[in-house]
Design an enzyme around this catalytic site. Structure first.
Site, PDB file in Angstrom:
ATOM      1  N   ASP A 273      -1.423  -4.583  10.422  1.00 19.79           N
ATOM      2  CA  ASP A 273      -1.090  -3.180  10.163  1.00 19.79           C
ATOM      3  C   ASP A 273      -2.027  -2.192  10.849  1.00 19.79           C
ATOM      4  OD1 ASP A 273      -3.244  -3.794   8.544  1.00 19.79           O
ATOM      5  OD2 ASP A 273      -2.345  -3.080   6.666  1.00 19.79           O
TER       6      ASP A 273
ATOM      7  N   ASP B  87     -10.282   0.480  -0.195  1.00 16.63           N
ATOM      8  CA  ASP B  87      -9.968   1.623   0.670  1.00 16.63           C
ATOM      9  C   ASP B  87      -9.884   2.949  -0.076  1.00 16.63           C
ATOM     10  OD1 ASP B  87      -9.881  -0.419   2.415  1.00 16.63           O
ATOM     11  OD2 ASP B  87      -7.847  -0.101   3.107  1.00 16.63           O
TER      12      ASP B  87
ATOM     13  N   LYS C  11       0.804  -1.221   0.000  1.00 27.29           N
ATOM     14  CA  LYS C  11       0.000   0.000   0.000  1.00 27.29           C
ATOM     15  C   LYS C  11       0.839   1.275   0.000  1.00 27.29           C
ATOM     16  CE  LYS C  11      -4.589  -0.669   0.364  1.00 27.29           C
ATOM     17  NZ  LYS C  11      -4.600  -1.983  -0.247  1.00 27.29           N
TER      18      LYS C  11
ATOM     19  N   ASN D 203      -2.618 -11.944   3.420  1.00 26.73           N
ATOM     20  CA  ASN D 203      -1.983 -10.622   3.575  1.00 26.73           C
ATOM     21  C   ASN D 203      -1.516 -10.583   5.031  1.00 26.73           C
ATOM     22  OD1 ASN D 203      -1.355  -7.835   3.231  1.00 26.73           O
ATOM     23  ND2 ASN D 203      -3.349  -7.248   4.062  1.00 26.73           N
TER      24      ASN D 203
HETATM   25  C1  GDL Z   1      -7.746  -3.582   4.333  1.00 23.55           C
HETATM   26  C2  GDL Z   1      -6.836  -3.377   3.183  1.00 23.55           C
HETATM   27  C3  GDL Z   1      -5.464  -3.966   3.407  1.00 23.55           C
HETATM   28  C4  GDL Z   1      -5.047  -3.923   4.871  1.00 23.55           C
HETATM   29  C5  GDL Z   1      -6.081  -4.681   5.645  1.00 23.55           C
HETATM   30  C6  GDL Z   1      -5.812  -4.837   7.143  1.00 23.55           C
HETATM   31  C7  GDL Z   1      -7.940  -5.138   1.846  1.00 23.55           C
HETATM   32  C8  GDL Z   1      -8.515  -5.543   0.539  1.00 23.55           C
HETATM   33  N1  GDL Z   1      -7.425  -3.889   1.945  1.00 23.55           N
HETATM   34  O1  GDL Z   1      -8.877  -3.257   4.260  1.00 23.55           O
HETATM   35  O2  GDL Z   1      -4.569  -3.247   2.607  1.00 23.55           O
HETATM   36  O3  GDL Z   1      -3.782  -4.475   5.044  1.00 23.55           O
HETATM   37  O4  GDL Z   1      -7.309  -4.047   5.524  1.00 23.55           O
HETATM   38  O5  GDL Z   1      -5.692  -3.604   7.781  1.00 23.55           O
HETATM   39  O6  GDL Z   1      -7.958  -5.908   2.770  1.00 23.55           O
END
Ligand code: GDL
Length: 694
Positions: free
Chosen positions: A243, A133, A56, A271
């Protein structure tokens, strides 16, 4: 040579392979090129096949998405894409133009194509457009050109996809990427319906599940969204993402996604945590999960546990991951680093400086030695930093034990001395805290410093948290100095943790519904005594203060009166033995009043209440406690005493009236459990009545 299908194309059998791997899609510092290459090696080793590049806060991925890469950046990306290929990992390049793109401007579409053409020239063959987002309001130009935001996104995505020659892998992340974002629901979301119908069928869609960070993802929920999207989604799984909170790290196993999902999905990408090295467990356990059906999985789960997935056991996957991770901790990762051996019975070691190592003489200090890290240490570490919706078993036990020790300490139970049970449980708690300290020591000594440094802030934080809890238990047991760390008026910075954000959180009545420590430690002493006529003014003062605090946007004068207001304002006197006040060391801080027969007070404010209500609940209670009393127990005790007086008057039930905006009191009565909302005619809109039988 690449395996069938790993270059993004279909496998030899013709079926498209299941996308599995990692999305670097979090906010904050992106991983380094070296870490990413390391990731590809792991993915290959563990049988994962995809990496989605979507950091990001990488300038050219999102904020300055139009800018082309410089020669130096290009060189790095070329090397990265080639490293992915070497390890049979499909590299998908994602771009997030949504912050400021004007969808209807052909120049913008051209800029996007130009950028992706450049990345294609680096050897990349798979792409992704992300619209997560971002603001959902379109600019006037786009509003004119497109009938909805979904139409705008679909148009640009289809155009880019076709421009790139319809790549085998092309992913789209919608703005409504989880059920919680869909209005009014997944099945009725016009945004998702448009995407499902208009997005070209070769484009796959990312989806995070019921929420951004989904606790569980059910088969039914995936069937529902697939029917709207007209294709099986690729899960972008945020279960290990950290995060959003600098104090959290997730070292628990991939969990609460049944393996039955696998045939219903196009793929899963995790992620994970921002810190690269602690993601060993997240990625390793995902790999185990993905293999669960494709390779026969683990089908030896104990019979009779309906909840368990027959093909995947998170506990077992965790142990497998931790066992492998332990090896990595033991490998030295930095030049010059070494394992210190026992000095006493060894030959002197050569240092980098070529000098002989220091060997202490008789009567001198022995050299510092620490025991090697164990699998149990890693299990404990994982349990302390488990998953967003769940602490590991040891962490849960520690919280429960601390809660029990607090509630059963001599001070809380008004006993003069500790019981044998209290002492033994306090000792066990202390042992658990000691295990955390020992784990910290052994981790700090681990040869692999890169992993340690990624973990360091977290393990330091938990060590301090545990240390404070340990000191508190000692204080409760009459050992230790209460003033030293806990009740000191001038504490060191580590005595009040969390900075400004921590200050804000401490001022809120509750830290969210996941707060396992609902009751802050009680340091104040409260006194509940019967109300006397001299208390009238003070009761009125508290009543007015709380009314002002709850006034919000609606002026007090325009709010409909409650039957109990006359009682608090001193216009109606409480029934005998039905009035209590609460005091702390600075004075009166609360009161609880009751009328055994509420009918006359209702008549006084001309409240038309159905007779049936007074039959079931003839009595009325009212209570106010100032916000400085954060401990809910005194309020509970006042209500308890009051209800018992009302019961002895022969009443069948009691009710209270609360303003809808008074979340604190609503929460209090709801949590008491005995009071339930009463549906009765004649209540003004803003007022909720709750009653309890006696
Ligand atoms: C989100 C963000 C991601 C982020 C995560 C957790 C998606 C599609 N986008 O909404 O970049 O890391 O929350 O905070 O998940």
């Amino acid at each position: 040579m690449s395996k069938p299908g790993t270059d993004g194309g279909p496998s030899q059998s013709g079926a498209r392979r299941f996308i599995s791997g990692v999305v670097e899609g979090f906010y904050g510092r992106p991983w380094t090129m070296e870490q990413r290459t390391d990731l590809f090696k792991r993915e290959q080793k563990w049988g994962l096949n995809t990496y989605l590049y979507a950091p990001k806060d990488d300038y050219k991925h999102r904020m300055y998405w139009r800018d082309l890469y410089s020669a130096e950046e290009a060189e790095q990306l070329i090397a990265l894409i080639s490293a992915a290929q070497q390890h049979d990992v499909e590299f998908i390049y994602a771009i997030s133009p949504g912050l400021d793109v004007t969808f209807s401007n052909p120049k913008e579409v051209a800029a996007l194509k130009r950028k992706l053409d450049q990345v294609r020239s680096f050897g990349c063959r798979s792409f992704s457009l992300l619209f997560d987002d971002i603001e959902t309001e379109m600019c006037p130009a786009d509003k004119q050109a497109f009938s909805s935001f979904a139409h705008a996104q679909v148009a640009i995505t289809n155009a880019v996809y076709q421009h790139l020659g319809e790549p085998e892998t092309f992913l789209f992340c919608p703005t409504d990427y989880c059920a919680a974002f869909c209005t009014p629901s997944v099945s009725q979301s016009s945004y998702l319906h448009t995407v499902g119908e208009k997005l070209l069928p070769g484009i796959d869609i990312l989806w995070t599940g019921p929420k951004v960070v989904s606790h569980k993802i059910s088969v039914e929920s995936i069937e529902e969204v697939s029917s709207v999207l007209k294709r099986a989604p690729v899960i972008w799984d945020n279960i290990h993402a950290n995060d959003y909170d600098p104090q959290r790290l997730f070292l628990g196993p991939f969990k609460d996604r049944p393996t039955e999902l696998i045939p219903k999905l196009r793929g899963v990408l995790t992620n994970p945590n921002c810190e690269f090295y602690p993601n060993f467990v997240a990625i390793h356990t995902l790999a185990t999960w993905c293999k669960a059906t494709t390779e026969g999985g683990q089908r030896d789960v104990e019979m009779g546990d309906e909840e368990q997935d027959p093909c995947y056991s998170p506990q077992r996957a965790l142990i497998m991951a931790l066992t492998d991770w332990l090896q990595e901790f033991m490998s030295t990762d930095q030049p010059g680093a070494r394992l210190r051996k026992e000095a006493s019975d060894e030959e002197p070691m050569q240092t980098d400086m070529g000098e002989s190592a220091y060997v202490p003489g008789p009567g001198e200090n022995r050299l510092y030695t620490a025991e090697p890290l164990t699998l149990d240490d890693l299990k404990l570490l994982s349990e302390l930093f488990y998953l967003p919706y769940e602490y590991g078993p040891t962490a849960r036990t520690m919280l429960q034990e601390l809660d029990w020790l607090r509630n059963h300490s001599p001070a809380a139970t008004e006993q003069t001395d500790k019981t044998a049970e209290w002492c033994s449980r306090a000792q066990q708690f202390d042992d658990m805290c000691e295990a955390v300290v020992q784990m910290f020591n052994r981790l700090s000594n681990a040869p692999n410093r890169s992993i340690l440094y990624d973990l360091y802030n977290y393990i330091c934080d938990i060590k301090s948290g545990v240390g404070l809890a340990r000191a508190y238990v000692k204080t409760l047991g009459g050992q230790g100095q209460p003033s030293a760390q806990l009740m000191n008026n001038d504490p060191e910075p580590w005595g009040f943790r969390g900075g400004l954000s921590g200050e804000f959180q401490r001022m809120l009545p509750c830290h969210g519904n996941r707060d396992l420590f609902r009751h802050p430690p009680t340091t104040a002493v409260y006194c509940i005594r019967p109300y006397c006529p001299d208390d009238k003014m003070e009761v009125q003062r508290i009543f007015r203060e709380m009314q002002r605090a709850g006034e919000g946007k609606v002026p007090l004068m325009t709010q409909p009166p409650r039957i109990c207001d006359g009682l608090s304002a001193g216009e109606v006197s409480p029934s005998p033995h039905c009035a209590l006040v609460l005091e702390d060391d600075t004075g009166m801080c609360g009161y609880a009043l009751a009328l055994t027969d509420a009918k006359p007070a209702a008549a006084k404010i001309q409240r038309a209440v159905g007779d049936s209500m007074f039959e079931d609940f003839p009595s009325l209670v009212t209570m106010q406690v100032l916000p400085r009393v954060t401990d809910p127990s005194p309020a509970k005790r006042m209500i308890g005493q009051l209800l018992s007086s009302i019961r002895s008057s022969g009443s069948r039930g009691a009710f209270c009236e609360l303003r809808q905006s008074d979340r604190r009191m609503l929460d209090f009565y709801t949590k008491l459990g005995s009071f339930k909302p009463i549906n009765t005619a004649g209540l003004p809109q803003d007022i909720i009545a709750m009653g309890t039988g006696l």
